[in-house]
Design a protein around this motif. Structure first.
Motif, PDB file in Angstrom:
ATOM      1  N   ASN A 118       0.822  -1.219   0.000  1.00  0.00           N
ATOM      2  CA  ASN A 118       0.000   0.000   0.000  1.00  0.00           C
ATOM      3  C   ASN A 118       0.855   1.268   0.000  1.00  0.00           C
ATOM      4  O   ASN A 118       0.500   2.262  -0.626  1.00  0.00           O
ATOM      5  N   VAL A 119       1.994   1.207   0.716  1.00  0.00           N
ATOM      6  CA  VAL A 119       2.875   2.394   0.748  1.00  0.00           C
ATOM      7  C   VAL A 119       3.439   2.647  -0.642  1.00  0.00           C
ATOM      8  O   VAL A 119       3.491   3.784  -1.108  1.00  0.00           O
ATOM      9  N   TYR A 120       3.836   1.577  -1.329  1.00  0.00           N
ATOM     10  CA  TYR A 120       4.403   1.764  -2.669  1.00  0.00           C
ATOM     11  C   TYR A 120       3.365   2.374  -3.610  1.00  0.00           C
ATOM     12  O   TYR A 120       3.679   3.194  -4.451  1.00  0.00           O
ATOM     13  N   GLN A 121       2.102   1.957  -3.436  1.00  0.00           N
ATOM     14  CA  GLN A 121       1.029   2.550  -4.267  1.00  0.00           C
ATOM     15  C   GLN A 121       0.898   4.044  -3.968  1.00  0.00           C
ATOM     16  O   GLN A 121       0.710   4.846  -4.876  1.00  0.00           O
ATOM     17  N   ALA A 122       0.998   4.387  -2.679  1.00  0.00           N
ATOM     18  CA  ALA A 122       0.878   5.807  -2.284  1.00  0.00           C
ATOM     19  C   ALA A 122       2.044   6.607  -2.846  1.00  0.00           C
ATOM     20  O   ALA A 122       1.873   7.733  -3.331  1.00  0.00           O
ATOM     21  N   ILE A 123       3.254   6.023  -2.817  1.00  0.00           N
ATOM     22  CA  ILE A 123       4.433   6.732  -3.330  1.00  0.00           C
ATOM     23  C   ILE A 123       4.298   6.940  -4.843  1.00  0.00           C
ATOM     24  O   ILE A 123       4.646   7.994  -5.373  1.00  0.00           O
ATOM     25  N   GLU A 124       3.743   5.921  -5.542  1.00  0.00           N
ATOM     26  CA  GLU A 124       3.524   6.047  -6.997  1.00  0.00           C
ATOM     27  C   GLU A 124       2.587   7.217  -7.302  1.00  0.00           C
ATOM     28  O   GLU A 124       2.684   7.844  -8.348  1.00  0.00           O
ATOM     29  N   ASN A 125       1.641   7.482  -6.376  1.00  0.00           N
ATOM     30  CA  ASN A 125       0.700   8.593  -6.568  1.00  0.00           C
ATOM     31  C   ASN A 125       1.245   9.921  -6.021  1.00  0.00           C
ATOM     32  O   ASN A 125       0.484  10.873  -5.834  1.00  0.00           O
ATOM     33  N   ASN A 126       2.555   9.952  -5.739  1.00  0.00           N
ATOM     34  CA  ASN A 126       3.235  11.161  -5.208  1.00  0.00           C
ATOM     35  C   ASN A 126       2.599  11.683  -3.926  1.00  0.00           C
ATOM     36  O   ASN A 126       2.406  12.880  -3.764  1.00  0.00           O
ATOM     37  N   GLN A 149      11.974  -0.251  11.968  1.00  0.00           N
ATOM     38  CA  GLN A 149      11.494  -1.105  10.864  1.00  0.00           C
ATOM     39  C   GLN A 149      10.972  -0.263   9.710  1.00  0.00           C
ATOM     40  O   GLN A 149      11.260  -0.542   8.554  1.00  0.00           O
ATOM     41  N   ILE A 150      10.179   0.773  10.036  1.00  0.00           N
ATOM     42  CA  ILE A 150       9.617   1.624   8.974  1.00  0.00           C
ATOM     43  C   ILE A 150      10.752   2.251   8.170  1.00  0.00           C
ATOM     44  O   ILE A 150      10.713   2.314   6.944  1.00  0.00           O
ATOM     45  N   GLU A 151      11.814   2.693   8.895  1.00  0.00           N
ATOM     46  CA  GLU A 151      12.938   3.326   8.190  1.00  0.00           C
ATOM     47  C   GLU A 151      13.713   2.313   7.358  1.00  0.00           C
ATOM     48  O   GLU A 151      14.086   2.589   6.222  1.00  0.00           O
ATOM     49  N   ASP A 152      13.940   1.096   7.922  1.00  0.00           N
ATOM     50  CA  ASP A 152      14.752   0.087   7.205  1.00  0.00           C
ATOM     51  C   ASP A 152      14.004  -0.517   6.024  1.00  0.00           C
ATOM     52  O   ASP A 152      14.548  -0.642   4.934  1.00  0.00           O
ATOM     53  N   VAL A 153      12.743  -0.921   6.254  1.00  0.00           N
ATOM     54  CA  VAL A 153      12.014  -1.669   5.228  1.00  0.00           C
ATOM     55  C   VAL A 153      11.427  -0.747   4.168  1.00  0.00           C
ATOM     56  O   VAL A 153      11.530  -0.999   2.975  1.00  0.00           O
ATOM     57  N   ILE A 154      10.786   0.365   4.631  1.00  0.00           N
ATOM     58  CA  ILE A 154      10.071   1.217   3.677  1.00  0.00           C
ATOM     59  C   ILE A 154      10.950   2.376   3.222  1.00  0.00           C
ATOM     60  O   ILE A 154      10.814   2.861   2.101  1.00  0.00           O
ATOM     61  N   GLY A 155      11.854   2.810   4.119  1.00  0.00           N
ATOM     62  CA  GLY A 155      12.700   3.943   3.758  1.00  0.00           C
ATOM     63  C   GLY A 155      12.033   5.277   4.036  1.00  0.00           C
ATOM     64  O   GLY A 155      12.384   6.292   3.453  1.00  0.00           O
ATOM     65  N   LEU A 156      11.044   5.286   4.938  1.00  0.00           N
ATOM     66  CA  LEU A 156      10.382   6.547   5.319  1.00  0.00           C
ATOM     67  C   LEU A 156      11.003   7.051   6.610  1.00  0.00           C
ATOM     68  O   LEU A 156      11.318   6.250   7.495  1.00  0.00           O
ATOM     69  N   ASP A 157      11.128   8.355   6.749  1.00  0.00           N
ATOM     70  CA  ASP A 157      11.628   8.915   8.002  1.00  0.00           C
ATOM     71  C   ASP A 157      10.527   8.780   9.055  1.00  0.00           C
ATOM     72  O   ASP A 157       9.449   9.357   8.914  1.00  0.00           O
TER      73      ASP A 157
END
Length: 600
Positions: A118-126, A149-157
């Motif tokens: 779901n996060v990747y879909q959100a990132i695709e939609n900017n 985990q959020i920082e390591d796996v997804i790369g979000l601050d």
């Protein structure tokens, strides 16, 4: 009319059961969308099935008014989305209508497979993404570990991730402030020609089709004549409004707002999700790119248990299709089950939900055939056919090769269950692509054939990992496979509802399983019943249901043994004759139980 800089459109995304709908409840409560008396648990999950199973199936939207700490009043358009992989299609539509997302992560479970998808879909939609850690009130919560985990796996601050408890209401005010301060406002010019995105549509018996739109440019008012760019239909807008979550009429919808309109549209089929709606007289120049149409991945036959209910089933499917454009159906016939429909679904949960809705909402009694996927059959003459139903498989001699669909699956699992998960994937002909660790959790990426996944892969995965593994997939590609059609014969008659297509290496074990399962399910008759699994003319497995015995010698007291033998011979001849003409009725429960394959 609200000024654009005071509007925020956002969706709530998360894995299943991480608390999206509960968070939406608390926001509605805090902003006064409903009174205390009207509030209920999961107020946006309106279907009975959603409330019973505790899952969201349809994305829902709500407009809330929030008075921020800076004294300004903001209009928040919230979209609560489903978390299950089968309904990812609903999520993609909701994200296209928003500028930001709230990412909810369970502080005890951490990042799961569907969180990533779901996060990747959100990132695709900017989207601008605000991470929120839910369930911090639980004793097992580890907010610091989950932030890492959020920082390591997804790369979000995740340094400013907001700790909340949606159940108790702790931290909900901070989330609303973050929405106002961290998410961007929409853009759009009121004086441009109308340009609106069709996000969703559903059928209302009184108003016709209700259409949910996101206005990008221009303004929509009652009485306006609108044009749908992909279907070419033109309609007069009757009323416009928003959900608070109750329907609330408005005088107009302006740029940046999400709302609904009705226009006496008769069928949902006339409303393509992702279509662009514009004013008929003053049309916008370019349409939105639209959404990719949803592609069904699992097919199965639905037949009425009573043949007289065929028309009722057709009508019920048409009505359901009004509210769920993602499933498809077409009529088919079967020698064993009579007239029915071949239906396409986005996954097994989707199939189960549709079946349950048909039984509940329309009172139908259904027989479901084995779920199968779409195979590509390359014929010797160069023709390529799509095979939805194993019973329609062409003659083997005419087939050059068969291709089956493969998926790319992401599985997240605690370290101690990794071994059994890897062996399950290998057993299902999986090919490992990647294995990475985050703390004590492994993230495995596998390529798997879809027909190995549709049966009971998810159930097996959950049982071997004690429920801790999470699973997400997307379609990858078609590949050649050594596939055969496995026929099940009962009393030498093929039962087409039980025919399945399997990989040659697994055919024998699958055939043995099915025969053994059917042996326990088919009731005894007065004659022996042979249950066989066959590939073409070759029988690869057999079980026999023994005959019921009537003691015909009970009335013989003493006398010569030949009297008993004569009676037994007579019984044997009768059974032989019965077997020739006897018709074995397979009970409906046996079909369903036989199809629920498991390796226990």
């Amino acid at each position: 009319m609200t000024d654009q800089k005071h509007i925020r459109n956002f969706s709530i995304i998360a894995h299943i059961d991480h608390g999206k709908s509960t968070l939406a409840d608390r926001m509605i409560q805090l902003c006064g969308g409903l009174t205390e008396r009207e509030m209920s648990e999961q107020v946006l999950d309106t279907m009975d099935i959603e409330q019973e199973r505790g899952i969201t199936i349809k994305a829902q939207t709500v407009r809330l008014l929030y008075k921020a700490k800076d004294g300004e009043t903001y209009q928040l358009n919230l979209m609560d989305t489903p978390g299950h992989v089968d309904f990812a299609y609903e999520v993609s539509r909701s994200l296209a209508a928003c500028e930001g997302s709230i990412l909810v992560v369970d502080a005890s479970q951490g990042v799961e497979a569907q969180t990533l998808a779901n996060v990747y879909q959100a990132i695709e939609n900017n989207h601008e993404i605000v991470p929120v850690l839910n369930k911090v009130d639980l004793p097992a919560a580890e907010p610091e570990r989950v932030k890492e985990q959020i920082e390591d796996v997804i790369g979000l601050d995740a340094s400013d991730a907001i700790p909340i408890s949606a159940k108790t209401g702790v931290g909900i005010g901070d989330v609303l402030e973050a929405i106002v301060n961290r998410l961007p406002a929409p853009h759009g010019n009121k004086d441009e020609p109308l340009k609106a995105l069709l996000v969703d549509s559903w059928y209302d018996p009184y108003l016709g089709v209700i259409i949910l739109v996101r206005i990008k440019e221009g303004e929509m008012k009652p009485g306006m004549r609108v044009h749908m760019m992909s279907t070419g239909g033109t309609y007069d807008v009757e009323q416009v409004g928003c959900f608070t979550p109750k329907k609330h009429k408005l005088t107009s919808l302006s740029p940046g707002e999400i709302g609904y309109f009705t226009a006496s549209i008769k069928a949902v089929a006339d409303c393509n999700i992702g279509d662009t709606i514009t004013e008929e007289k003053r049309r916008t120049q370019e349409a939105f790119p639209g959404f990719k149409p949803s592609v069904p991945v699992v097919f199965c036959g639905l037949f009425p248990a009573d043949a007289a209910e065929f028309e009722d089933l057709r009508e019920s499917l048409s009505k359901l299709r009004l509210n769920d454009a993602s499933f498809q159906f077409e009529a088919e016939t079967s020698a064993a089950l009579g007239f029915g429909f071949r239906c396409g679904f986005l996954g097994l949960l989707h199939l189960e939900i549709i079946q349950e809705r048909l039984e509940r909402e329309f009172g139908l009694d259904l027989v479901t055939t084995a779920p199968s996927v779409v195979y590509k059959v390359h014929m010797n003459n160069g023709e390529i056919k799509q095979l939805h139903n194993p019973a329609d498989m062409p003659d083997v001699v005419k087939i050059a090769k068969m291709e089956e669909p493969w998926i790319e699956a992401t599985i997240m699992v605690p370290d101690q269950y990794l071994g059994p998960v890897l062996s399950l994937c290998t057993e299902r002909r999986g090919v490992q692509k990647n294995l990475t660790y985050v703390g004590n959790r492994a993230m495995v990426v596998y390529r798997l054939p879809l027909n190995e996944v549709v049966f009971d892969f998810y159930d097996r995965l959950k049982s071997i990992s004690r429920g801790y593994a999470s699973f997400d997939y997307h379609m990858d590609d078609y590949e050649d496979g050594d596939l055969v059609k496995l026929n099940i014969l009962v009393n030498a008659e093929p039962v087409d509802a039980l025919a399945i297509i399997v990989h040659r290496a697994h055919a024998e074990s699958r055939g043995r399983q099915l025969c053994a399962r059917l042996k326990t399910l088919i009731p005894q008759q007065l004659f022996k019943i042979a249950i066989q699994a066959a590939i073409g003319g070759k029988v690869i497995a057999r079980e026999t249901v023994s005959a019921m015995r009537k003691d015909v010698t009970a009335k013989c007291y003493g006398g010569d043994i030949s009297r008993k033998l004569k009676l037994l011979d007579k019984q044997k001849a009768g059974k032989k004759r019965l077997r020739q003409f006897g018709n074995v009725e397979i009970p409906q429960s046996a079909f369903l139980a036989a199809l629920k394959m498991s390796d226990d």
